[in-house]
Write an enzyme that holds these catalytic residues in place. Structure first.
Site, PDB file in Angstrom:
ATOM      1  N   HIS A 460       0.817  -1.207   0.000  1.00 52.37           N
ATOM      2  CA  HIS A 460       0.000   0.000   0.000  1.00 52.37           C
ATOM      3  C   HIS A 460       0.853   1.260   0.000  1.00 52.37           C
ATOM      4  O   HIS A 460       0.463   2.273  -0.572  1.00 52.37           O
ATOM      5  CB  HIS A 460      -0.944  -0.026   1.205  1.00 52.37           C
ATOM      6  CG  HIS A 460      -2.132  -0.897   0.940  1.00 52.37           C
ATOM      7  ND1 HIS A 460      -2.868  -1.485   1.928  1.00 52.37           N
ATOM      8  CD2 HIS A 460      -2.706  -1.259  -0.222  1.00 52.37           C
ATOM      9  CE1 HIS A 460      -3.842  -2.180   1.387  1.00 52.37           C
ATOM     10  NE2 HIS A 460      -3.768  -2.065   0.086  1.00 52.37           N
ATOM     11  N   GLU A 697     -26.717  17.230  -1.652  1.00 56.27           N
ATOM     12  CA  GLU A 697     -26.228  15.905  -1.257  1.00 56.27           C
ATOM     13  C   GLU A 697     -27.379  14.939  -1.031  1.00 56.27           C
ATOM     14  O   GLU A 697     -27.155  13.741  -0.865  1.00 56.27           O
ATOM     15  CB  GLU A 697     -25.418  16.009   0.038  1.00 56.27           C
ATOM     16  CG  GLU A 697     -24.124  16.749  -0.143  1.00 56.27           C
ATOM     17  CD  GLU A 697     -23.394  16.937   1.165  1.00 56.27           C
ATOM     18  OE1 GLU A 697     -22.328  16.330   1.336  1.00 56.27           O
ATOM     19  OE2 GLU A 697     -23.885  17.699   2.010  1.00 56.27           O
ATOM     20  N   ASP A 721     -22.154  11.931  -1.302  1.00 58.64           N
ATOM     21  CA  ASP A 721     -23.362  11.631  -0.533  1.00 58.64           C
ATOM     22  C   ASP A 721     -24.582  11.506  -1.441  1.00 58.64           C
ATOM     23  O   ASP A 721     -25.451  10.656  -1.211  1.00 58.64           O
ATOM     24  CB  ASP A 721     -23.599  12.716   0.525  1.00 58.64           C
ATOM     25  CG  ASP A 721     -22.798  12.410   1.785  1.00 58.64           C
ATOM     26  OD1 ASP A 721     -22.801  11.238   2.198  1.00 58.64           O
ATOM     27  OD2 ASP A 721     -22.150  13.324   2.312  1.00 58.64           O
ATOM     28  N   CYS A 768     -18.420  19.339  -6.047  1.00 57.57           N
ATOM     29  CA  CYS A 768     -17.214  19.219  -5.217  1.00 57.57           C
ATOM     30  C   CYS A 768     -17.019  17.782  -4.736  1.00 57.57           C
ATOM     31  O   CYS A 768     -16.093  17.509  -3.988  1.00 57.57           O
ATOM     32  CB  CYS A 768     -17.273  20.177  -4.039  1.00 57.57           C
ATOM     33  SG  CYS A 768     -18.634  19.825  -2.919  1.00 57.57           S
TER      34      CYS A 768
HETATM   35  C1  PEP Z   1     -19.827  14.862  -0.959  1.00 60.21           C
HETATM   36  O1  PEP Z   1     -20.676  14.281  -0.254  1.00 60.21           O
HETATM   37  O2  PEP Z   1     -19.682  14.666  -2.188  1.00 60.21           O
HETATM   38  C2  PEP Z   1     -18.915  15.833  -0.347  1.00 60.21           C
HETATM   39  C3  PEP Z   1     -18.130  16.595  -1.077  1.00 60.21           C
HETATM   40  O3  PEP Z   1     -18.865  15.865   1.018  1.00 60.21           O
HETATM   41  P1  PEP Z   1     -18.059  14.773   1.896  1.00 60.21           P
HETATM   42  O4  PEP Z   1     -17.343  13.864   0.952  1.00 60.21           O
HETATM   43  O5  PEP Z   1     -17.134  15.541   2.782  1.00 60.21           O
HETATM   44  O6  PEP Z   1     -19.186  14.113   2.632  1.00 60.21           O
HETATM   45 MG    MG Z   2     -20.972  14.947   1.781  1.00 60.29          MG
END
Ligand code: PEP
Ligand code: MG
Length: 842
Positions: A460, A697, A721, A768
């Site tokens: 890894h 999300e 999410d 994001c």
């Molecule tokens: C997501 O849910 O895509 C996100 C950017 O938030 P996290 O990954 O921190 O839950």
């Molecule tokens: Mg998230």
């Protein structure tokens, strides 16, 4: 006969499980030194796809030989390849079949190493050539008799192997044996049965619920596995084990992870490509590359533990607390990291909960030992069992256990990081071996290369080093200890050599080479510093996802136009009291300073649910992902929220900070946050408006995006999410990992809903989540109206480059077609056909 000139090596060296695991058949591999592929025998060309990256030929007695030029080269869609014959042609041994541009393909492909395999199960290869140079036309291997194929796992009862309790025997047919993934799948099935199932092989036994124990059986392809049950009907136990093995077979077959975006493809992959000269030592290339620097040695410090405990209850509670803390931290790191890190941390999380380890630790505690002594005793037992195995892949997992051991011991001692080693500039790290967490704790910018006495190419830590683009040599042996601290060294991982006593002239040449490579990388980065636009001129912002000041600096270096997601949770978890406003301000300001005036999108703490805080009286969650998390936690703890928002609003220069609300489900949540923000802005006498965004999300937020947009200034889609909630698949579930794909048409329709609402309202929609850095996703996202992508810093130059090659009109056309498809796999295949991987070879 060898089809090309190069360095002959074992299939084990091929960085692709399909070949290394002999899933397509047995053979050898050649790391080519020229670009001419010749027929390895007389025969007929069976396949030679338009992409020209592979050819198969049928020779005497219908035996087929496949030559696959490089790894993942199908994605080049023919660029750099030229077929010299057509399928169906009869050819003679030595006749030219394909020409390819060695440099071009080397720059774009994961590896140039070319497997030459006999695609016939059970074919016996004789007179195999050993490792070393080979010329086209020289003998590679002979094909002997072909024995009958080994049977698939059988569900039928087999005669018991020995007297005693009834047991069943099955034959394991997994090309790589019971390695970590199948062991984990099998353990999960066994846990579901709820009573012990005992597996045995090679005279060793294990509880089937223990991943560590299963791996320690050392079961390889074709080995017999005996199953015995304690407390359930034997057929049920057998069915559980067989189901686990079948699932592993399916997953292994489908295991070709989407390529992570890489800013610089390795030049070459090779192992010890030439004999060492005086002053050099030979090793094995784990990560290709070339570095010059000063030797810095690290010795692992043994974390001290006291042997005697202070009572069983106390020590057990201490161990549980430490494990829970490590679990939380690892889960955060997994969720924030790239694909490689996610997989590795997932394995570490499995170890943390492993019943064999925990039972063994409990045994030590019951003998009066301390939590630390018990945990170390338990992990060391399993480590020695793994180290005794013949299979190198399983032996390498001992490093992961060692890592988990140190995480827990440090948590018991109240420390978070395993190593604080100040590195000089251009350090070449020398060590006997290195743990994943030791590597990630080092300052990447000062680390030029890694040389290990031991280590494994598939360990890894090697995977992480590759993701960090740090050249790495392993297997240099005990002689590495003789290299003096501070000595100038040249690490030529491409050629498997470490020059530990370079002459002044050699050193000068090597420095020149490093300089020219650096200049090339810099050119890519310079290009990334430009404002990003699509080929037809549409502005698309590319931002960085950030979890620390270091990430922000790396983002800016890689051309980030701002921070699209500051995950502020790192300040809140794993501590006994909440961070004060001043502490938060210092942390946020440090990130803002690193961004040098670029926008900072600061996400309000996404805590609660599966990330409980010790200092908050949060209820235990039966369903953490569906419980009090994100904005729900913030609103139920207004003081905590106000403190964070005040700190965020005090960041200077004023106006760069935008606030992002996580886990929004409806408009009322946004309104409540806005009210607090406005009140704080008045208190702080801020006159400029504060931009507020909602994360998309939950499917609820995506479907009501238009309503939310009346209250917020922008949307940012958290695809990680959103995918989990749309597909009802836990984002951390190992067995569902391949299916939890944000390119599922259902997720795309939700993204389309948000993108469309953004266009109608004239407001920005960003992504994001991890999908923003996925090459296959970028055109679809742009086509659905997304105009900002926030990705891990290292991915920025590649994402910007890709966007520069796309037109929004093409993206819209392809995105619309994807919405109507039936699965993520169909979406991926459509995108690859129509858009391909343009720009990957630059
Ligand atoms: C997501 O849910 O895509 C996100 C950017 O938030 P996290 O990954 O921190 O839950
Ligand atoms: Mg998230």
């Amino acid at each position: 006969m060898a089809p090309l000139d190069g360095w002959c090596t074992s299939l084990d060296e091929v960085p692709d499980e399909v070949f290394a695991g002999r899933m397509l058949g047995d053979g050898l591999a050649i790391d080519p030194t020229n670009g001419i592929v010749c027929a390895p025998c007389d025969g007929q060309i069976v396949t030679l796809p338009n992409s020209g990256h592979a050819v198969s030929i049928r020779g005497a007695q219908g035996i087929e030989v496949l030559i696959h030029i490089g790894i993942d080269t199908v994605q080049l869609a023919g660029r750099g390849f030229e077929a010299r014959v057509k399928p169906g042609a009869q050819v003679r041994a030595g006749e030219e079949l394909i020409r390819f541009d060695l440099n071009r393909v080397a720059r774009a492909a994961k590896s140039l190493i070319t497997p030459v395999v006999v695609t016939l199960d059970g074919a016996v290869l004789n007179s195999r050539r050993g490792s070393g140079p080979v010329k086209a036309g020289e003998l590679l291997f002979e094909i002997g008799d072909t024995p009958p194929q080994s049977p698939a796992p059988s569900k039928e009862p087999q005669p018991a192997a020995a007297a005693g309790p009834p047991q069943h025997a099955i034959t394991v047919t997994l090309p790589q044996g019971l390695h970590a993934r199948p062991a984990a799948l099998l353990a999960r099935r066994a846990k579901a049965i709820g009573v012990p199932i005992i597996l045995s092989a090679h005279g060793r036994e294990s509880d089937a619920r223990s991943v560590v124990g299963i791996m320690a059986l050392g079961v390889r392809n074709g080995d017999q596995l005996l199953i015995r049950s304690q407390g359930c009907a034997l057929p049920d136990a057998v069915a559980a084990v067989v189901a686990g093995l079948e699932e592993a077979q399916r997953l292994d077959a489908a295991h070709s992870p989407p390529r992570a975006v890489s800013t610089a493809a390795p030049e070459r992959s090779n192992s010890s490509a030439r004999a060492p000269k005086p002053g050099e030592m030979a090793g094995v290339c784990a990560v290709p590359g070339f570095a010059v620097g000063r030797a810095v040695r690290i010795e692992r410090r043994e974390i001290e533990v006291t042997e005697q405990g202070q009572g069983g209850m106390h020590e057990k509670a201490e161990l549980d607390r430490a494990r829970a803390n490590v679990k939380l931290r690892l889960e955060r790191m997994r969720n924030a990291g790239g694909a490689e890190r996610q997989e590795i941390i997932g394995a570490h999380l499995e170890f943390l909960d492993d019943p064999v380890l925990n039972e063994s630790a409990a045994e030590f505690i019951s003998q009066g030992k301390s939590a630390g002594f018990a945990w170390r005793g338990a992990t060391r037992r399993s480590i020695s069992a793994l180290q005794a195995l013949e299979d190198s892949r399983l032996r390498e997992r001992a490093d992961d256990l060692m890592d988990v051991e140190s995480h827990v011991l440090l948590a018991l001692a109240g420390e978070a990081r395993p190593l604080h080693l100040p590195l000089p500039e251009q350090a070449v790290l020398l060590a006997d071996d290195l743990l994943p967490s030791e590597l990630t704790a080092l300052d990447r910018r000062r680390l030029a290369g890694i040389a290990l006495s031991g280590g494994g190419a598939t360990s890894h830590v090697a995977i992480l080093a590759a993701a960090m683009e740090i050249p790495m040599l392993i297997g240099l042996g005990a002689a590495l200890r003789g290299v003096g601290e501070g000595q100038s060294v040249i690490l030529d991982a491409d050629n498997g050599q470490l020059n530990y006593a370079p002459a002044a002239d050699t050193l000068r040449q090597a420095n020149l080479l490093v300089e020219s490579r650096r200049a090339r990388r810099a050119a890519l980065r310079t290009a990334a510093a430009q404002e990003c636009r699509s080929r037809d001129g549409t502005r698309v912002e590319v931002f960085a996802n950030v979890g620390s000041t270091g990430d922000a600096l790396a983002g800016v270096e890689n051309g980030a136009e701002g921070c699209g997601l500051l995950r502020t949770e790192f300040l809140f978890i794993d501590r006994d009291t909440a961070p004060s406003e001043e502490e938060q301000l210092t942390a946020y300001q440090s990130v803002a300073n690193a961004l040098g005036g670029r926008p900072l999108i600061l996400r309000m703490m996404d805590v609660g649910g599966d990330k409980p805080l010790r200092y908050l009286p949060l209820p235990a969650e039966p369903n953490p992902a569906l419980g009090l998390r994100g904005v729900r936690t913030a609103l139920s703890h207004p003081e905590l929220m106000r403190t964070q928002l005040r700190a965020a609003l005090r960041v200077t220069p004023r106006g760069i900070t935008r606030l992002l609300i996580p886990m929004v489900t409806d408009r009322s949540e946004v309104l409540e946050v806005r009210q607090v923000v406005e009140q704080l802005a008045r208190e702080l006498k801020l006159d400029a408006p504060i931009l507020l965004g909602a994360m998309i999300e939950t499917p609820a937020a995506a479907l009501t995006a238009a309503t939310l947009l009346r209250e917020v200034d922008f949307l940012s889609i958290g695809s990680n999410d959103l995918t989990q909630y749309a597909l009802a698949m836990d984002r951390g579930h190992a067995a569902l990992a391949r299916r939890t794909d944000a390119l599922h048409p259902a997720v795309l329709q939700l993204i389309a809903a948000a993108g469309g609402a953004g266009e109608a309202a004239g407001k920005l929609v960003a992504v994001c989540g991890g999908v923003a850095a996925d090459r296959s996703a970028v055109p679809i996202l742009l086509g659905l109206g997304v105009r900002e992508l926030s990705v891990v810093p290292a991915a920025i130059p590649a994402v910007k480059h890709q966007i520069g090659e796309l037109t929004i009109t093409d993206c819209q056309a392809i995105a619309q077609r994807c919405l109507d498809l039936g699965s993520a796999a169909e979406v991926r295949s459509l995108v690859e056909q129509h858009i391909g991987h343009a720009g990957e070879d630059s």
